[in-house]
Design a protein around this motif. Sequence first.
Motif, PDB file in Angstrom:
ATOM      1  N   GLY A 188      61.318  69.951 125.537  1.00 57.41           N
ATOM      2  CA  GLY A 188      60.522  69.673 124.439  1.00 57.41           C
ATOM      3  C   GLY A 188      61.375  70.106 122.752  1.00 57.41           C
ATOM      4  N   GLU A 189      60.564  70.915 121.752  1.00 58.33           N
ATOM      5  CA  GLU A 189      60.933  71.363 120.846  1.00 58.33           C
ATOM      6  C   GLU A 189      61.949  72.188 120.928  1.00 58.33           C
ATOM      7  OE1 GLU A 189      58.195  71.778 118.054  1.00 58.33           O
ATOM      8  OE2 GLU A 189      57.697  70.120 117.948  1.00 58.33           O
ATOM      9  N   ALA A 190      60.917  73.323 122.495  1.00 58.17           N
ATOM     10  CA  ALA A 190      62.675  74.722 122.249  1.00 58.17           C
ATOM     11  C   ALA A 190      63.587  74.390 122.798  1.00 58.17           C
ATOM     12  CB  ALA A 190      61.421  75.223 123.276  1.00 58.17           C
ATOM     13  N   ALA A 191      64.145  73.256 123.680  1.00 60.85           N
ATOM     14  CA  ALA A 191      65.402  72.280 123.840  1.00 60.85           C
ATOM     15  C   ALA A 191      66.160  72.260 122.924  1.00 60.85           C
ATOM     16  CB  ALA A 191      64.981  71.183 125.004  1.00 60.85           C
ATOM     17  N   GLU A 192      65.490  71.794 121.362  1.00 60.66           N
ATOM     18  CA  GLU A 192      66.242  71.017 120.826  1.00 60.66           C
ATOM     19  C   GLU A 192      66.394  72.707 119.850  1.00 60.66           C
ATOM     20  OE1 GLU A 192      67.665  69.293 117.487  1.00 60.66           O
ATOM     21  OE2 GLU A 192      67.492  68.530 119.393  1.00 60.66           O
ATOM     22  N   LEU A 193      65.301  73.670 119.739  1.00 57.67           N
ATOM     23  CA  LEU A 193      65.930  74.616 119.189  1.00 57.67           C
ATOM     24  C   LEU A 193      67.030  75.219 119.935  1.00 57.67           C
ATOM     25  CD1 LEU A 193      65.496  77.054 116.965  1.00 57.67           C
ATOM     26  CD2 LEU A 193      63.313  77.989 118.475  1.00 57.67           C
ATOM     27  N   GLY A 194      66.756  75.098 121.092  1.00 54.89           N
ATOM     28  CA  GLY A 194      67.937  76.009 122.076  1.00 54.89           C
ATOM     29  C   GLY A 194      69.158  75.340 121.819  1.00 54.89           C
ATOM     30  N   ARG A 195      69.416  73.862 121.541  1.00 52.59           N
ATOM     31  CA  ARG A 195      70.665  72.895 121.310  1.00 52.59           C
ATOM     32  C   ARG A 195      71.340  73.228 120.476  1.00 52.59           C
ATOM     33  NH1 ARG A 195      72.722  69.288 118.668  1.00 52.59           N
ATOM     34  NH2 ARG A 195      70.704  69.386 117.523  1.00 52.59           N
ATOM     35  N   LEU A 196      70.548  74.064 119.244  1.00 54.13           N
ATOM     36  CA  LEU A 196      71.785  74.058 117.581  1.00 54.13           C
ATOM     37  C   LEU A 196      71.421  75.900 118.344  1.00 54.13           C
ATOM     38  CD1 LEU A 196      68.178  73.061 115.314  1.00 54.13           C
ATOM     39  CD2 LEU A 196      70.469  71.964 115.521  1.00 54.13           C
TER      40      LEU A 196
END
Length: 385
Positions: free
Chosen positions: A214-222
């Motif tokens: 979810g949104e945590a995955a996008e944060l992890g990518r950044l």
Amino acid sequence: MGLEAALWRAVAVYRWAALGYAAILIVKNSGGYRHPMGGWAVLAVMTAWTAYAMFAFAVPRRRGWPLLAADMAVTAGCLIATAWVETSGNLSDGNPTLPVSWVAAAILSWAVSGGKRYGIAAAGVLAAANLLVHVLAGSHGATPTTINGVVLLFLAGLVVGHVVKLALQAEARLARAVELESATRERERLARRIHDSVLQVLAMVQRRGGELGGEAAELGRLAGEQEAALRALIGGAPSAVLPPPSGPGGGRPADLCPLLTRYASTSVTVSTPASAVALPEAAAREIEAAVAAALDNVRRHAGDAARAWVLLEDGAGEVTVSVRDDGPGMPPGRLEEAAADGRLGVVQSIRGRIRDLGGTVSIVSAPGEGTEIEMTVPGARADRP
């Protein structure tokens, strides 16, 4: 005490030593002068100027054209005064001029101030004055002693000027090397601390974000992108020692490699030469801005999932930077349509910057095959020694 200050101190010591030798000869030969009091007057002028020059040249802001011209005028005047003080017969017999080797001090000053070209120019002026002494005194032409003295003046201007230039360049390179070593040690110290804290936290955020989705995955990518960029920044090789500016107005040189490697991330690969790519700082910043604009276009038009590759090449007389992506590409005429609609991002941010540097931009793109922007700036080696 820096090298330049030591050189001026050496010139001052030479002035006093040469003045002492000239004083001995004037005392010895004054009985045979046409105007003995004139010899003592010239010695007084030489002594006064030597004392003044020692303090005047010790201050860097005074070492300009007015002081150099005054030094040359006083030296030439004392030299030409020999024609009035000395007899033509003595000059024909090979007697030295009144200042003798004291005149070389002016040549040394010019050589230290401006290198071998200034030294040779000063030697030419005093050589002409030396020959003029024989003409004004009515002697039978220049003697072998005079010719030898003229040759030595030119050699002094040439050799001292060249050696001074090499010495100052060596000092500048040494200072840059010391600065680079200090920066490298500081980078290593920071890298150890960052590795033990920030990098580990970013790696953990990337891993946990991928697991949560979810949104945590996008944060992890950044977080992963920032980790990769930080590793590239602290792990990159120090820039090579850059040469000093070649002349007035040339600007301080900047290495283009670290300016571009800061854009490296998990989605952007930056490849640069192992050695420094030196450009005037203003030009290097403009190229960096053009690359940043190209990468921004990749993110906006190809999406966050697109990858980009930045390649820096340092060729013979030109620097080439290419930005390639694996996005959807552009249909033919897309840039012209954007310009007609008033969207001038590529035209102004990329082409405009490179055109102002005297370079060219080539854009190759096709639907489904990505886009490649190649920026070439000519004359990249113009500022190198």
